[in-house]
Design a protein around this motif. Sequence first.
Motif, PDB file in Angstrom:
ATOM      1  N   UNK A 126      -5.057   6.224   3.198  1.00 17.30           N
ATOM      2  CA  UNK A 126      -6.534   6.478   2.976  1.00 17.30           C
ATOM      3  C   UNK A 126      -7.435   5.429   2.805  1.00 17.30           C
ATOM      4  N   UNK A 127      -7.213   4.262   3.881  1.00 17.37           N
ATOM      5  CA  UNK A 127      -8.572   3.489   4.205  1.00 17.37           C
ATOM      6  C   UNK A 127      -7.493   2.487   5.102  1.00 17.37           C
ATOM      7  N   UNK A 128      -7.913   1.551   5.460  1.00 13.47           N
ATOM      8  CA  UNK A 128      -7.232   0.548   7.138  1.00 13.47           C
ATOM      9  C   UNK A 128      -7.488  -0.792   6.001  1.00 13.47           C
ATOM     10  N   UNK A 129      -6.934  -1.212   6.662  1.00 19.01           N
ATOM     11  CA  UNK A 129      -6.898  -2.684   6.579  1.00 19.01           C
ATOM     12  C   UNK A 129      -8.220  -3.816   7.320  1.00 19.01           C
ATOM     13  N   UNK A 130      -9.021  -3.052   8.566  1.00 15.11           N
ATOM     14  CA  UNK A 130     -10.148  -3.146   9.155  1.00 15.11           C
ATOM     15  C   UNK A 130     -11.169  -2.710   8.125  1.00 15.11           C
ATOM     16  N   UNK A 153       0.496  -1.219  -0.207  1.00 16.35           N
ATOM     17  CA  UNK A 153      -0.049   0.069   0.037  1.00 16.35           C
ATOM     18  C   UNK A 153       0.749   1.650  -0.197  1.00 16.35           C
ATOM     19  N   UNK A 154       2.073   1.412   0.872  1.00 13.12           N
ATOM     20  CA  UNK A 154       3.196   2.263   1.151  1.00 13.12           C
ATOM     21  C   UNK A 154       3.371   2.819  -0.433  1.00 13.12           C
ATOM     22  N   UNK A 155       4.079   1.392  -1.321  1.00 14.20           N
ATOM     23  CA  UNK A 155       4.538   2.276  -2.720  1.00 14.20           C
ATOM     24  C   UNK A 155       3.314   2.565  -3.533  1.00 14.20           C
ATOM     25  N   UNK A 156       2.024   2.102  -3.390  1.00  9.93           N
ATOM     26  CA  UNK A 156       0.776   2.223  -4.328  1.00  9.93           C
ATOM     27  C   UNK A 156       0.370   4.121  -3.910  1.00  9.93           C
ATOM     28  N   UNK A 157       0.661   4.229  -2.501  1.00  6.83           N
ATOM     29  CA  UNK A 157       0.263   5.663  -2.182  1.00  6.83           C
ATOM     30  C   UNK A 157      -1.117   5.481  -1.720  1.00  6.83           C
ATOM     31  N   UNK A 158      -1.307   4.671  -0.426  1.00  3.45           N
ATOM     32  CA  UNK A 158      -2.333   4.333  -0.597  1.00  3.45           C
ATOM     33  C   UNK A 158      -3.028   4.101   0.794  1.00  3.45           C
TER      34      UNK A 158
END
Length: 219
Positions: A155-159, A147-152
């Motif tokens: 913007x959201x949580x895993x839960x 997610x960090x590499x995609x820049x997101x």
Amino acid sequence: MPMKEGMKKIYLYTRFERFWHWAQGALIITLALTGFEIHGTIDLFGFERAVAVHDFCAWSWLGLYVFIVFWLLTTGEWKQYVPTMEKIYDVAMYYASGIFRGEPHPVPKTVRRKHNPLQRLTYVSISTVLIPFQIGTGLLYLFYNQWADLGIANSMSLDMVALLHMIGAFGFLAFLVVHVYMTTTGHAVSAHIIAMFTGWEEVEDVDSVQDWEKKSERI
């Protein structure tokens, strides 16, 4: 068993249609069971095995989905799924009450029209909304570490993704329950199920194109 009067037997479902029908059913059930175990709801396979099986089935379903779309587009069978509102009220009322009074189906099956308007709307909704939704949330869940590499990442949580994926799973389970029930609504309880094994189904002896088909056919 002798054929019922006013019925005829036609080859309705190809081998690939039957394969994808049963394969998808098996994959959905397996994904649901392993998914519930991953979430800690049940204990059947063991967590690590459940994750491995879930991932394998998820990728298998994605591959199958691509083949199904390709097959529909290249064979022209996509026309069977074009949604229409023609006769949809009649079909809904048939399943709500008419079927219990022994009334004939308002939209008999034919080779050119395997699915009634209510089925078409359901299948199109699942194929264009629910399946992509489940694939999308599943991929987000699977590739959480990227997610960090995609820049997101912020913007959201895993839960939240897990919750959305679970909601989609319940959507599929609801469809599966209704679908199994609908298989028992043929002229015989096992008629539709047998047809999905053999490809041949007994349908009403209707050769002419119905008026509702002419109105709804814009392709």
